[in-house]
Design a protein around this motif. Sequence first.
Motif, short mmCIF file in Angstrom:
data_model
loop_
_atom_site.label_atom_id
_atom_site.label_comp_id
_atom_site.label_asym_id
_atom_site.label_seq_id
_atom_site.Cartn_x
_atom_site.Cartn_y
_atom_site.Cartn_z
N ASP A 40 0.83 -1.20 0.00
CA ASP A 40 0.00 0.00 0.00
C ASP A 40 0.87 1.25 0.00
OD1 ASP A 40 0.88 0.48 2.61
OD2 ASP A 40 -0.96 -0.31 3.53
N ARG A 41 0.22 2.41 -0.01
CA ARG A 41 0.97 3.67 -0.13
C ARG A 41 1.87 3.94 1.07
NH1 ARG A 41 -3.02 8.65 -0.14
NH2 ARG A 41 -4.18 7.34 -1.59
N ASP A 42 1.58 3.32 2.22
CA ASP A 42 2.39 3.53 3.42
C ASP A 42 3.41 2.42 3.61
OD1 ASP A 42 0.92 5.86 4.11
OD2 ASP A 42 -0.67 4.58 4.92
N HIS A 43 3.74 1.73 2.53
CA HIS A 43 4.64 0.57 2.59
C HIS A 43 5.90 0.86 3.41
CE1 HIS A 43 6.71 -3.02 1.58
NE2 HIS A 43 7.51 -2.48 0.69
N ALA A 44 6.13 0.01 4.41
CA ALA A 44 7.30 0.18 5.27
C ALA A 44 8.23 -1.03 5.18
CB ALA A 44 6.86 0.38 6.72
N GLY A 45 8.14 -1.79 4.09
CA GLY A 45 9.04 -2.92 3.90
C GLY A 45 8.39 -4.27 4.04
N LEU A 46 7.15 -4.31 4.53
CA LEU A 46 6.44 -5.57 4.72
C LEU A 46 5.21 -5.59 3.84
CD1 LEU A 46 6.65 -5.82 8.61
CD2 LEU A 46 8.03 -7.06 6.96
N GLY A 47 5.04 -6.68 3.08
CA GLY A 47 3.88 -6.79 2.23
C GLY A 47 2.68 -7.36 2.97
N THR A 48 1.53 -7.31 2.31
CA THR A 48 0.34 -8.01 2.76
C THR A 48 0.02 -9.09 1.73
OG1 THR A 48 -1.16 -6.51 1.61
CG2 THR A 48 -0.53 -5.92 3.86
N ILE A 49 -0.88 -9.99 2.08
CA ILE A 49 -1.28 -11.05 1.16
C ILE A 49 -2.69 -10.76 0.69
CG2 ILE A 49 -1.68 -13.52 0.86
CD1 ILE A 49 0.52 -13.97 2.93
N CYS A 50 -2.84 -10.62 -0.63
CA CYS A 50 -4.09 -10.22 -1.24
C CYS A 50 -4.60 -11.32 -2.18
CB CYS A 50 -3.89 -8.93 -2.03
SG CYS A 50 -3.32 -7.52 -1.06
#
Length: 460
Positions: free
Chosen positions: A105-115
């Motif tokens: 997402d736009r606030d990406h801090a190095g960790l993804g999510t699973i979509c």
Amino acid sequence: MSLAAPPQDPHAPRFRVRPPANWMNDPNGPFRWRGRHHLFYQHNPDAPVHANVHWGHASSSDLVHWEHHPIALAPTPGGPDEAGCWSGCVVDDAGVPTAVYTGVDRDHAGLGTICLARAADPDDETLIEWTPLPTPVVTGPPEGLDVVMFRDPFVFRRDGRRLALVGAGHADGTPSVLLYDCDDLTDWRFAGVLLDGRDPAASAAFGDRATGWECPQLYATKGGEWVLVVSLWDGHPWTTAYLTGRLDTDLRFTARTGGRLDHGRDFYAPAVLQEPDRALMWGWSWEAREQGEHDWAGVLTAPRVVDVHPDGALRVAPAPELHRLHAAEPFVTAPGRATLPAAYDLTVSARGHATVTLLRSASGAELTVSLDPGEGTVTLDRGGWPRKEAGTAEPIVVQVPPDEELTVRVLVDGSLYELFVGDRATVTERVYHRADDVRELNVTPGAAVTGWALVPPTRG
């Protein structure tokens, strides 16, 4: 529409999967649906640079005729994948093809999510429309593990149970593969660490350079052994590796042996398709030249059939369907000299030391492959053809068990060189010839050789 390369760039592969222009990286979600193979891939549709990540899409009924399709996944404004639809897989979820991928997402801090994204029309064999779910099924790594890298879900089945792997790296520099239960694809439950870099077999096979394991893939062989494939990340994409072993009843991976998956410098992020009678693998081959004015970057390798030898070493060979690309007659059938086409499939076997020259420069430098059956070595020497990162590249020496006869198969398509050493090792390199270079084959006496030009396949 076929995947032919634009004629203005002689380095552009014509017979491998890549978009007509702009950026490509990881293969994603190789998938078989209603008689067609589908390949998705990381793609920037607007420029030949690694940004603005979408999922491109191509499909084939025979692994040689590939057709482009519209973009499958695009970032959703305000959604969990607003900053990119990154690597993942595709699975059959109760009759609905479903993409499982890393969202940023736009606030990406190095960790993804699973979509997740579902095929809009499962009856459409081309699967050209996809509908993303509005929220991630996993919002980040499990608590308590101090994970600083989390991405690249891969879903598989064991004894009817659906499970998933996620690539990870920890704050102390330890890479790992995380395991999840996901029988319901909308309800993921952390099941522990499948394997990490402290495992003795993994440490012996991979070394300690990697700080994260990307793009984990796991497949079962016909003999019941399991193969874990990972891409080694050390702050940048580095190389690929594998472990063979067993998947225990407590869902831990017990490694037997392992090693480099591909010994070349231009292969990364392979993806595996488990079929009923075999496993197929594609990898990403990046560019080894400065991008400059070129309007394309990246290509997928030829499909490879992967299995395991009795001693636990990886077994790998080009998919047999690639023979459909052969011209009607071979261009060479005996040692000596012959002009090489821009794309070809060459097999050389030798019982004694043999040298194969593939390219010669005006200054006399040569690109060679040397076979030594007694020592069990194959050496790729690039001669005077440099790489952008390190100038002139050192020769690559591949070791296999010594034997009376050694066979190397060389697939060349534009700048993409893929060497198959017996069925035990591969070398993927990019070589960009210059205008005054000569593509000439020279095989020393005593070897057996057969070479086929690659031509656009005909239907039927």
